[in-house]
Design an enzyme around this catalytic site. Structure first.
Site, mmCIF file in Angstrom:
data_model
loop_
_atom_site.group_PDB
_atom_site.id
_atom_site.type_symbol
_atom_site.label_atom_id
_atom_site.label_comp_id
_atom_site.label_asym_id
_atom_site.label_seq_id
_atom_site.Cartn_x
_atom_site.Cartn_y
_atom_site.Cartn_z
ATOM 1 N N HIS A 2 37.264 40.782 20.942
ATOM 2 C CA HIS A 2 37.215 42.753 21.076
ATOM 3 C C HIS A 2 36.686 42.577 19.936
ATOM 4 O O HIS A 2 35.546 43.106 19.374
ATOM 5 C CB HIS A 2 37.825 43.164 21.358
ATOM 6 C CG HIS A 2 37.714 45.005 21.519
ATOM 7 N ND1 HIS A 2 37.647 45.600 22.759
ATOM 8 C CD2 HIS A 2 37.563 45.853 20.478
ATOM 9 C CE1 HIS A 2 37.119 46.618 22.230
ATOM 10 N NE2 HIS A 2 37.183 46.746 20.929
ATOM 11 N N GLU A 3 37.763 42.793 18.381
ATOM 12 C CA GLU A 3 37.602 43.124 16.730
ATOM 13 C C GLU A 3 36.737 41.616 16.658
ATOM 14 O O GLU A 3 35.889 42.232 15.620
ATOM 15 C CB GLU A 3 38.744 42.604 16.320
ATOM 16 C CG GLU A 3 40.095 43.845 16.966
ATOM 17 C CD GLU A 3 39.669 45.573 17.635
ATOM 18 O OE1 GLU A 3 38.402 45.472 16.548
ATOM 19 O OE2 GLU A 3 40.290 45.894 17.963
ATOM 20 N N CYS A 10 38.003 51.573 23.788
ATOM 21 C CA CYS A 10 37.364 51.023 22.366
ATOM 22 C C CYS A 10 37.245 52.361 21.524
ATOM 23 O O CYS A 10 37.009 53.349 22.644
ATOM 24 C CB CYS A 10 36.332 50.404 22.474
ATOM 25 S SG CYS A 10 35.581 49.869 20.351
HETATM 26 NI NI NI Z 1 36.332 47.839 19.452
#
Ligand code: NI
Length: 187
Positions: free
Chosen positions: A145-146, A103
């Site tokens: 994830h987002e 990330c």
């Molecule tokens: Ni991220």
């Protein structure tokens, strides 16, 4: 040419990353449209395969998903970059896959994150049009994830054990050891 401005990325520990983001109102203001352009520019400049508005300091339910092979994710599949505004994950598949994530807000750390192999997602595009789509594999992972970002979560919250977190250099060493001993995936 992708035009835009490279925005500073908010990193782990910044309280804004922990807030639940607010929905964006339509029609999108000029400043939000500029924000989306700059998010896209920043994502490409930093070899991200996705970026969420809270990562650049805007607590809004907006993210971009743009899987493609690059320096940070050499095996990522190609997809059309997609801006998702006010997204909701309406269902996830039964099959959980564990794979490595990174990330931009958690520099130099990789983690093994379990997530669903399939997601159904509803979102609006920048013109406000509604979409209902299903994604599988790595794009499905990016979406989860987002989506976590706009719920105030990071991948470090989604690992099964803190032992599944690796420093980037150790992650690369581990990959190099693995590619020596394993037959590479043909997919
Ligand atoms: Ni991220």
């Amino acid at each position: 040419m992708k035009k835009g401005k490279r925005l500073p990325i908010f990193e782990l520990g910044n309280p804004l990353l922990r807030k639940i983001a607010k929905p964006a109102k339509f029609p999108l203001s000029e400043s939000i449209r500029t924000l989306i352009r700059d998010m896209s520019f920043t994502m490409y400049e930093t070899n991200g395969v996705g970026i969420a508005a809270p990562q650049v300091g805007a607590s809004l339910q907006i993210f971009i998903v743009a899987s493609r092979p690059n320096k940070r994710y050499p095996y990522a599949p190609m997809m059309r970059p997609t801006v998702m505004v006010n997204p909701s994950v309406t269902s996830v598949g039964d099959v959980t896959v564990v794979d490595w994530e990174g990330c931009l807000s958690v520099p130099n750390i990789r983690g093994l994150v379990p997530c669903s192999n399939v997601v159904d997602v509803e979102y609006q595009d920048i013109s406000g049009k509604h979409h209902v789509r299903t994604f599988t594999g790595f794009p499905a992972r990016i979406i989860q994830h987002e989506f976590a970002h706009i719920r105030g979560l990071l991948f470090t919250d989604r690992v099964k054990s803190s032992k599944d977190l690796y420093a980037q250099a150790e992650f690369e060493k581990m990959l190099a050891r693995r590619t020596k001993t394993e037959v590479p995936k043909s997919a």
